[in-house]
Scaffold this motif. Structure first.
Motif, mmCIF file in Angstrom:
data_model
loop_
_atom_site.group_PDB
_atom_site.id
_atom_site.type_symbol
_atom_site.label_atom_id
_atom_site.label_comp_id
_atom_site.label_asym_id
_atom_site.label_seq_id
_atom_site.Cartn_x
_atom_site.Cartn_y
_atom_site.Cartn_z
ATOM 1 N N SER A 180 22.007 27.270 -23.685
ATOM 2 C CA SER A 180 22.746 26.082 -24.117
ATOM 3 C C SER A 180 23.757 26.520 -25.185
ATOM 4 N N ARG A 193 21.616 20.802 -22.549
ATOM 5 C CA ARG A 193 20.897 19.642 -23.092
ATOM 6 C C ARG A 193 21.786 18.419 -23.202
ATOM 7 N N ARG A 220 21.777 13.982 -24.317
ATOM 8 C CA ARG A 220 21.153 13.120 -25.330
ATOM 9 C C ARG A 220 19.804 12.640 -24.850
ATOM 10 N N LYS A 260 30.540 8.635 -15.240
ATOM 11 C CA LYS A 260 30.582 9.536 -16.404
ATOM 12 C C LYS A 260 31.286 10.849 -16.065
HETATM 13 C C1 BTN Z 1 25.021 13.528 -22.954
HETATM 14 O O1 BTN Z 1 25.867 12.818 -22.416
HETATM 15 O O2 BTN Z 1 23.817 13.279 -22.843
HETATM 16 C C2 BTN Z 1 25.490 14.703 -23.756
HETATM 17 C C3 BTN Z 1 25.759 15.902 -22.892
HETATM 18 C C4 BTN Z 1 26.236 17.107 -23.661
HETATM 19 C C5 BTN Z 1 26.336 18.347 -22.797
HETATM 20 C C6 BTN Z 1 26.982 19.496 -23.498
HETATM 21 S S1 BTN Z 1 27.382 20.829 -22.421
HETATM 22 C C7 BTN Z 1 27.725 21.862 -23.754
HETATM 23 C C8 BTN Z 1 26.733 21.551 -24.854
HETATM 24 N N1 BTN Z 1 25.542 22.374 -24.718
HETATM 25 C C9 BTN Z 1 24.472 21.649 -24.390
HETATM 26 O O3 BTN Z 1 23.332 22.098 -24.190
HETATM 27 N N2 BTN Z 1 24.808 20.349 -24.318
HETATM 28 C C10 BTN Z 1 26.198 20.124 -24.634
#
Ligand code: BTN
Length: 328
Positions: free
Chosen positions: A97, A125, A127, A192
């Motif tokens: 991530s 990851r 939310r 989205k």
């Molecule tokens: C959401 O809408 O739930 C938030 C999503 C966020 C995704 C991004 S991808 C780059 C960064 N690294 C991660 O593990 N998550 C964020």
């Protein structure tokens, strides 16, 4: 490639791509870069391995043709017009991530504006403990390290600032009807296209740093989404009908983000609220709010200076700081 040849390669590349219609003789290039023909040839071979395309004419002169769709730091740097956002880049093909690596780098002192980016994430990851689908090369999966000096209570507002800068970029570049669903989703026609995950390292009254994770679906076709996302998600390619230059888009978004972030750093959310409200897909609509185990229906009426959503239910105004919201 390694060391000096790498440096020559990037300088040579930028020189050739700035005049894509001109052919150059290799010995002339060696003279220009004060090096030997052998090193120019080696640099060119390396660039071809990286995916750059060149063309030779019948007198063996060379010209630049195209760049690969890759998140090399020098490729992002070539398009970038920012002052400090994205001026330090950590780029990997695969990461669990980008937020996790950004958090570790920020703890070790990585400078404000550092961009951590990966072609794919194996444990992206989202939310509320969700996973974020991050397949190779189809999207932009990136995290910015920020060090604002505002009180920690104001920093969650960074999610909506980032989502608004993203919606602005989509609108100005593609003329699509992009909006922001409080607090962190970027939508096109209720589907989205991007999500933001803001994570904070703070002590009681002082933030150490913020990691703003940004996931943007760019070149996915409908079949590239897993079945459970097909009715909820979209990509810029699906919406525009054509392949998108990810790097040019990223550079434009970072510039639009930087402009908003500089204002945010000085004065918080207040000066940005008119723009944020204009982009909001919720204001004026009946929404369903899930807060822990409770679900309520209310009308979204405003966003306040700390980024909270204000909703009206009967005569009562409620201030919502977290949770999941859907339009009824
Ligand atoms: C959401 O809408 O739930 C938030 C999503 C966020 C995704 C991004 S991808 C780059 C960064 N690294 C991660 O593990 N998550 C964020």
């Amino acid at each position: 490639m390694g060391g000096r040849v790498d440096d020559i390669a990037v300088e040579l590349l930028n020189f050739l791509r700035n005049a894509p219609d001109r052919y150059y003789r290799i010995p002339k290039l060696a003279e220009k870069f004060s090096t030997r023909v052998k090193f120019i040839n080696e640099a060119l071979r390396g660039l071809v391995i990286w995916g750059y395309k060149f063309e030779f004419d019948d007198t063996s002169r060379i010209r630049f043709v195209s760049a690969p769709d890759s998140i090399f730091p020098h490729e992002i740097g070539y398009h970038l017009k920012t002052i400090f956002i994205g001026r330090n880049i950590v780029s990997h093909f695969s990461l669990p991530s980008t937020n996790s690596l950004a958090f570790a780098l920020a703890s070790e002192g990585a400078p404000e504006g550092t961009l951590v980016i990966a072609e794919k994430q194996t444990s992206g990851r989202g939310r509320l403990g969700r996973r974020w689908h991050s397949p190779p090369k189809l999207g932009l999966w990136a995290t910015l390290i920020l060090r604002p000096t505002l009180p920690p209570s104001e920093l969650p507002g960074l999610s909506i600032v980032t989502a608004t800068a993203l919606a602005d970029t989509i609108i100005s570049k593609f003329d699509l009807d992009a909006s922001v669903k409080w607090p962190n989703d970027c939508l096109i026609d209720d589907l989205k296209v991007a999500g933001i995950l803001t994570e904070l390292s703070a002590e009681l009254d002082k933030a150490n740093f913020v990691a703003v994770g940004i996931g943007i679906n760019i070149n996915h076709l409908r079949k590239d989404f897993p079945p459970y996302l097909r009715k909820k998600a979209t990509s810029l390619r699906i919406e525009t009908g054509g392949r998108i230059d990810r790097i040019a888009f990223l550079a434009e978004f970072l510039l639009s983000f930087e402009k908003m972030y500089l204002q945010f750093k000085k004065k918080g959310l207040k000066p940005l609220l008119p723009k944020i409200k204009k982009r909001s897909s919720l204001l004026g609509r009946q929404v369903k709010l899930k807060m822990g185990s409770k679900t309520i229906i209310a009308k979204a009426i405003d966003i306040d200076t700390s980024g909270a959503l204000l909703v009206k239910r009967r005569k009562e105004t409620l201030r919502v700081t977290a949770g999941e919201v859907t339009v009824v």
